[in-house]
Design an enzyme around this catalytic site. Structure first.
Site, PDB file in Angstrom:
ATOM      1  N   ASP A 145     -10.157  -8.923   8.452  1.00 45.97           N
ATOM      2  CA  ASP A 145     -11.583  -8.852   8.125  1.00 45.97           C
ATOM      3  C   ASP A 145     -12.213 -10.245   8.139  1.00 45.97           C
ATOM      4  O   ASP A 145     -13.342 -10.421   8.589  1.00 45.97           O
ATOM      5  CB  ASP A 145     -11.792  -8.216   6.741  1.00 45.97           C
ATOM      6  CG  ASP A 145     -11.967  -6.714   6.853  1.00 45.97           C
ATOM      7  OD1 ASP A 145     -11.588  -6.151   7.905  1.00 45.97           O
ATOM      8  OD2 ASP A 145     -12.473  -6.088   5.902  1.00 45.97           O
ATOM      9  N   TYR A 174       0.818  -1.213   0.000  1.00 46.95           N
ATOM     10  CA  TYR A 174       0.000   0.000   0.000  1.00 46.95           C
ATOM     11  C   TYR A 174       0.857   1.272   0.000  1.00 46.95           C
ATOM     12  O   TYR A 174       0.345   2.362  -0.221  1.00 46.95           O
ATOM     13  CB  TYR A 174      -0.949   0.026   1.207  1.00 46.95           C
ATOM     14  CG  TYR A 174      -1.934  -1.133   1.258  1.00 46.95           C
ATOM     15  CD1 TYR A 174      -2.095  -1.988   0.179  1.00 46.95           C
ATOM     16  CD2 TYR A 174      -2.703  -1.368   2.387  1.00 46.95           C
ATOM     17  CE1 TYR A 174      -2.977  -3.047   0.227  1.00 46.95           C
ATOM     18  CE2 TYR A 174      -3.599  -2.428   2.441  1.00 46.95           C
ATOM     19  CZ  TYR A 174      -3.726  -3.272   1.354  1.00 46.95           C
ATOM     20  OH  TYR A 174      -4.605  -4.319   1.404  1.00 46.95           O
ATOM     21  N   LYS A 217       4.274 -15.272   2.520  1.00 47.57           N
ATOM     22  CA  LYS A 217       4.185 -16.038   1.265  1.00 47.57           C
ATOM     23  C   LYS A 217       5.621 -16.319   0.838  1.00 47.57           C
ATOM     24  O   LYS A 217       6.079 -15.949  -0.252  1.00 47.57           O
ATOM     25  CB  LYS A 217       3.406 -15.205   0.223  1.00 47.57           C
ATOM     26  CG  LYS A 217       3.038 -15.935  -1.034  1.00 47.57           C
ATOM     27  CD  LYS A 217       1.942 -16.974  -0.860  1.00 47.57           C
ATOM     28  CE  LYS A 217       1.699 -17.714  -2.162  1.00 47.57           C
ATOM     29  NZ  LYS A 217       0.875 -18.929  -2.003  1.00 47.57           N
ATOM     30  N   ASP A 275      -4.711  -6.966   6.303  1.00 47.90           N
ATOM     31  CA  ASP A 275      -5.958  -6.297   5.926  1.00 47.90           C
ATOM     32  C   ASP A 275      -7.027  -7.355   5.648  1.00 47.90           C
ATOM     33  O   ASP A 275      -8.155  -7.296   6.141  1.00 47.90           O
ATOM     34  CB  ASP A 275      -5.661  -5.461   4.660  1.00 47.90           C
ATOM     35  CG  ASP A 275      -6.780  -4.514   4.307  1.00 47.90           C
ATOM     36  OD1 ASP A 275      -7.751  -4.420   5.086  1.00 47.90           O
ATOM     37  OD2 ASP A 275      -6.698  -3.868   3.251  1.00 47.90           O
ATOM     38  N   ASP A 285      -2.084 -18.360   2.142  1.00 50.36           N
ATOM     39  CA  ASP A 285      -3.230 -19.088   1.584  1.00 50.36           C
ATOM     40  C   ASP A 285      -3.704 -20.150   2.573  1.00 50.36           C
ATOM     41  O   ASP A 285      -4.912 -20.338   2.790  1.00 50.36           O
ATOM     42  CB  ASP A 285      -2.909 -19.695   0.208  1.00 50.36           C
ATOM     43  CG  ASP A 285      -1.497 -20.259   0.115  1.00 50.36           C
ATOM     44  OD1 ASP A 285      -0.685 -20.013   1.030  1.00 50.36           O
ATOM     45  OD2 ASP A 285      -1.187 -20.956  -0.871  1.00 50.36           O
TER      46      ASP A 285
END
Ligand code: NAD
Length: 365
Positions: A255, A146, A195, A251, A227
């Site tokens: 959620d 970001y 990852k 992020d 994942d």
């Protein structure tokens, strides 16, 4: 000991839910002989109305002069509020981004806890959540995809967009240290999510987390690919204590985890910097649809205040007492509208914002 708390009441339901959190903090102060001094700070829509901008230099200075900041929520209805006729950098949300930046808040904490009394709101199968879950998602907030170099340009005749994911070892180390410190106050387990089978930034992340882990022999450290983490959260959420991860993975995973608990009105959060300072706020927004009605759920804000006691003031017993009082209020059947069960259940009593605050204060052990 005296602690200075900056208070951003904010917009919409913000002032209503913050008032209840302050009521609880005052009860804690009286019971444990602490002294909390509150400084009102304007931000968001309230600051636009009073000062023409969502965040002033005075507001930043007042936040910096505080030991911690308690915040309601900011913003209004994007369709009807005049704040949203302003350019983006003058809208309420710009105040939030501005204060996070000014205070160097790089670590975002979002607990996901399943209350026994609210299990029916959890979308997972009963046998999966039979023993509940209690995890803390720790998300890096100021680096990664970001904030990396980005652009859109023509390459070989094709419009091409790119974003870059960059972390340096210091950015990883400082949040890893925070995560291990927090695990020491919880169940002493850190699962670092990355990852590393694909990304160089993740391989560095893993290496630095392992280095930090060596300084915390009591904390069990594991690594999980993102994942797999997304799957494990719905397969066996009880396996997690602290999940440590970079900005974008955090992020998404935070959620996902919050959905498992069922209600936005229950979810607290904190953003921390390198010192003991933190900004504590509910995860939800300003809920303009119910603002001014006195029916918002104040529990997320009250639990955010409990996080402030634990992480900024090292008042672990006091934080536990507040969390225990919330549990007791729920056990005794009290619910705000957002967490009322769909069907009639005997012993469940609907209450309002103030009523829930009072129930929690009465149950402070
Ligand atoms: P929202 O979280 O305000 O509301 C979503 C739904 O959840 C609404 O139906 C609302 O009534 C309900 N809800 C939220 N908190 C509740 C509570 N404590 N008790 C009972 N019900 C609750 O999200 P939104 O409607 O998308 O956003 C409204 C405004 O809030 C926007 O201006 C948005 O930018 C802002 N916002 C601010 C923050 C923040 O201050 N950190 C975070 C998210 C959204």
């Amino acid at each position: 000991m005296q602690h200075k708390i900056g208070v951003i009441r904010g917009d919409g339901i913000g002032p209503e839910i913050v008032a209840e959190a302050i009521k609880v903090l005052d009860a804690v102060a009286a019971k444990y002989s602490h002294s909390f001094e509150y400084t009102e700070i304007l931000m968001g829509g309230a600051s636009i109305d009073a000062c023409g901008v969502p965040l002033t230099d005075e507001a930043i200075a007042a936040a910096k002069a505080s030991d911690a900041v308690l915040m309601g929520s900011i913003g209004g209805d994007a369709k009807t509020s005049p704040w949203y006729k302003l350019p983006p950098e003058k809208r309420p949300e710009a105040g939030l981004l501005g204060i996070r930046k000014a205070l160097g808040l790089f670590a975002n904490l979002r607990p996901a806890y399943l209350y026994n009394e609210l299990k029916e709101a959890c979308p997972l199968r009963e046998d999966i959540v039979a023993n509940g879950f209690d995890m803390m998602i720790m998300r890096e907030l100021t680096g990664g995809l970001y904030f990396g170099e980005r652009g859109t340009e023509e390459r070989d005749g094709l419009v091409t967009a790119y974003d870059t994911l960059v972390y340096n070892e210091n950015e990883i180390r400082r949040i890893a240290i925070r995560a291990f410190d927090i695990a020491m106050k919880r169940h002493k387990k850190v699962c670092s999510v990355d990852k590393a089978n694909v990304l160089d930034s993740s391989r560095l992340w893993r290496k630095v987390v392992d280095e930090v882990s060596a300084d915390y022999p009591e904390v069990e450290c594991s690594h999980m690919l993102v994942d797999n983490a997304a799957m494990q959260l719905v397969k066996d959420p009880a396996q997690f204590d602290v999940i440590l991860t970079e900005n974008m993975f955090g992020d998404i995973l935070s959620d996902e985890a919050s959905m498992l608990t069922g209600s936005l009105g229950m979810l607290s959060s904190a953003s921390l910097n390198e010192t003991k300072f933190g900004l504590y706020e509910p995860s939800g927004g300003s809920a303009p649809d119910i603002a001014g009605k006195g029916i918002a759920n104040p529990i997320a804000t009250i639990l955010s205040a409990a996080m402030m006691l634990r992480y900024s003031f090292d008042m672990d017993d006091e934080a536990l007492a507040v969390e225990g009082a919330v549990k007791k209020a729920l056990k005794d059947g009290y619910r705000t509208g957002d967490i009322m069960p769909a069907e009639d259940i005997s012993g469940i009593i609907q209450t309002d914002t103030k009523g829930m605050g009072d129930c929690i204060v009465e149950r402070l052990a």
